[in-house]
Design an enzyme around this catalytic site. Structure first.
Site, PDB file in Angstrom:
ATOM      1  N   LYS A  52       0.843  -1.211   0.000  1.00 15.20           N
ATOM      2  CA  LYS A  52       0.000   0.000   0.000  1.00 15.20           C
ATOM      3  C   LYS A  52       0.873   1.254   0.000  1.00 15.20           C
ATOM      4  O   LYS A  52       0.577   2.234  -0.690  1.00 15.20           O
ATOM      5  CB  LYS A  52      -0.943  -0.014   1.217  1.00 15.20           C
ATOM      6  CG  LYS A  52      -2.050  -1.064   1.103  1.00 15.20           C
ATOM      7  CD  LYS A  52      -2.811  -1.308   2.409  1.00 15.20           C
ATOM      8  CE  LYS A  52      -3.767  -2.488   2.246  1.00 15.20           C
ATOM      9  NZ  LYS A  52      -4.500  -2.833   3.487  1.00 15.20           N
ATOM     10  N   GLN A  96      -4.211  -1.429   9.743  1.00 16.91           N
ATOM     11  CA  GLN A  96      -4.269  -2.757   9.131  1.00 16.91           C
ATOM     12  C   GLN A  96      -4.902  -3.760  10.096  1.00 16.91           C
ATOM     13  O   GLN A  96      -4.522  -3.851  11.259  1.00 16.91           O
ATOM     14  CB  GLN A  96      -2.848  -3.196   8.722  1.00 16.91           C
ATOM     15  CG  GLN A  96      -2.790  -4.528   7.992  1.00 16.91           C
ATOM     16  CD  GLN A  96      -3.459  -4.505   6.617  1.00 16.91           C
ATOM     17  OE1 GLN A  96      -3.503  -3.467   5.954  1.00 16.91           O
ATOM     18  NE2 GLN A  96      -3.979  -5.637   6.187  1.00 16.91           N
ATOM     19  N   ASP A 119     -10.922   3.285   4.880  1.00 19.14           N
ATOM     20  CA  ASP A 119     -11.384   1.895   4.829  1.00 19.14           C
ATOM     21  C   ASP A 119     -12.918   1.819   4.813  1.00 19.14           C
ATOM     22  O   ASP A 119     -13.483   0.806   4.416  1.00 19.14           O
ATOM     23  CB  ASP A 119     -10.912   1.144   6.088  1.00 19.14           C
ATOM     24  CG  ASP A 119      -9.611   0.387   5.908  1.00 19.14           C
ATOM     25  OD1 ASP A 119      -9.386  -0.142   4.797  1.00 19.14           O
ATOM     26  OD2 ASP A 119      -8.834   0.305   6.883  1.00 19.14           O
TER      27      ASP A 119
HETATM   28  N1  GUN Z   1      -7.109  -6.500   6.349  1.00 17.86           N
HETATM   29  C1  GUN Z   1      -7.576  -7.199   5.299  1.00 17.86           C
HETATM   30  N2  GUN Z   1      -8.200  -6.377   4.436  1.00 17.86           N
HETATM   31  C2  GUN Z   1      -8.128  -5.135   4.953  1.00 17.86           C
HETATM   32  C3  GUN Z   1      -8.583  -3.859   4.526  1.00 17.86           C
HETATM   33  O1  GUN Z   1      -9.212  -3.703   3.484  1.00 17.86           O
HETATM   34  N3  GUN Z   1      -8.291  -2.820   5.354  1.00 17.86           N
HETATM   35  C4  GUN Z   1      -7.623  -2.976   6.521  1.00 17.86           C
HETATM   36  N4  GUN Z   1      -7.411  -1.901   7.255  1.00 17.86           N
HETATM   37  N5  GUN Z   1      -7.189  -4.141   6.955  1.00 17.86           N
HETATM   38  C5  GUN Z   1      -7.440  -5.217   6.178  1.00 17.86           C
END
Ligand code: GUN
Length: 297
Positions: A52, A96, A119
């Site tokens: 990311k 995350q 998110d």
């Molecule tokens: N863990 C797995 N998918 C995601 C996501 O889309 N966002 C976040 N913050 N954590 C994740």
């Protein structure tokens, strides 16, 4: 003939479009900023977060990464998020998931400022999405909608089956598909681990979104001829490879390709779209916080 849905190509188009929006913001003196926060020692999470950050760099978003010792008290994470809420250079915040056990996940999600919640997990943003007034659509379901639109998949009146009921994918995906809006208006069923006749539901589905996190649980015998199959699964399974594992989806691809009309590969299908939509949400967040209008792809 099966059509393979090329998530890399669609994601690349979206990143190009975001480049134009970012240039507009830059011209007005604003560089979009995304903060990622990791409090976990899961190697997969570390990989996702570093990808990311790399994506941010490539499109011209300022990436800030904060890593918190997985053994630290939970308060350290809450305080970090509050500091980022107050930081004007940060327009988007992503913690995350999953976080370590001592952290109250719901509290973290509530702590992120809703206008920086790229998110889309804050209860205010979940509520807005369900009400049909989304501020940030969660990245994976948003990416799936973009793929369906790009490949002209008719959702209106279609039978859609979402397999999996997670807060991150299954629930928001089903909410989006059922809405009275573009890439919506589908007759939507959510199947999960307690569903008694999964094959019966899948056999009627024009669109399948597989997001249960169970390796290759869906095979071609369960699918309707010509169905569009979106495989959200990213599962590590033991394999005789250099790394000792390989990545497979929730769909057994070989048999599914005998029956489906279109399918996303794993990798190269939904994954790149999830990453692109995080950038999309970050640019939207920066545009709204700065009060500068941009055209989003
Ligand atoms: N863990 C797995 N998918 C995601 C996501 O889309 N966002 C976040 N913050 N954590 C994740």
């Amino acid at each position: 003939m099966i059509e393979i849905i090329d998530g890399e190509a669609v994601a690349s188009e979206i990143r190009d479009g975001l480049g134009d929006a970012i240039a507009t913001l830059e011209d007005a003196g604003v560089t979009p900023g995304l903060a990622t926060v990791l409090m976990s020692d899961d190697p997969a999470s570390e990989t996702y977060v570093s990808m990311k950050q790399q994506d941010c760099e490539e499109v011209g978003i300022d990436g800030i990464h904060v890593e918190i010792d997985p053994g630290a008290p939970a308060a350290e994470l809450y305080e970090t998020v509050e500091d980022l809420n107050a930081n004007d250079e940060v327009h988007g915040i992503l913690v995350q998931m999953p976080v370590v056990d001592q952290v109250d996940t719901r509290r973290v999600l509530r702590t992120v400022a809703p206008e920086k919640d790229v998110d889309g997990f804050h209860p205010e943003n979940v509520g807005r999405l369900v009400a049909g007034d989304a501020r940030f659509k969660p990245c994976t379901p948003h990416g799936v909608q973009k793929l369906l639109a790009h490949y002209d998949v008719e959702t209106e009146g279609a039978e859609a089956v979402v397999v999996g009921r997670s807060d991150i994918v299954g629930k928001p995906m089903a909410n989006l598909l059922v809405q009275k809006s573009a890439v919506g208006n589908a007759t939507t069923t959510v199947c999960h681990s307690r569903t008694e006749d999964l094959a019966g539901h899948l056999g009627n589905a024009d669109i399948v979104v597989a997001a249960a996190g169970v390796p290759e649980m869906i095979d071609g015998t369960m699918l309707k001829e010509g169905a569009t199959v979106i495989d959200v699964g990213i599962n590590r399974v033991d394999a005789d490879t250099e790394k000792g594992y390989e990545i497979v989806g929730d769909v057994e691809q070989a048999s599914a390709r005998e029956v489906a009309g279109r399918i996303t590969p794993v990798p190269g299908g939904v994954g790149p779209m999830t990453r692109a939509m995080l950038l999309w949400n970050t640019v939207k967040a920066a545009s709204e916080q700065a009060g500068i209008e941009v055209t989003l792809p």
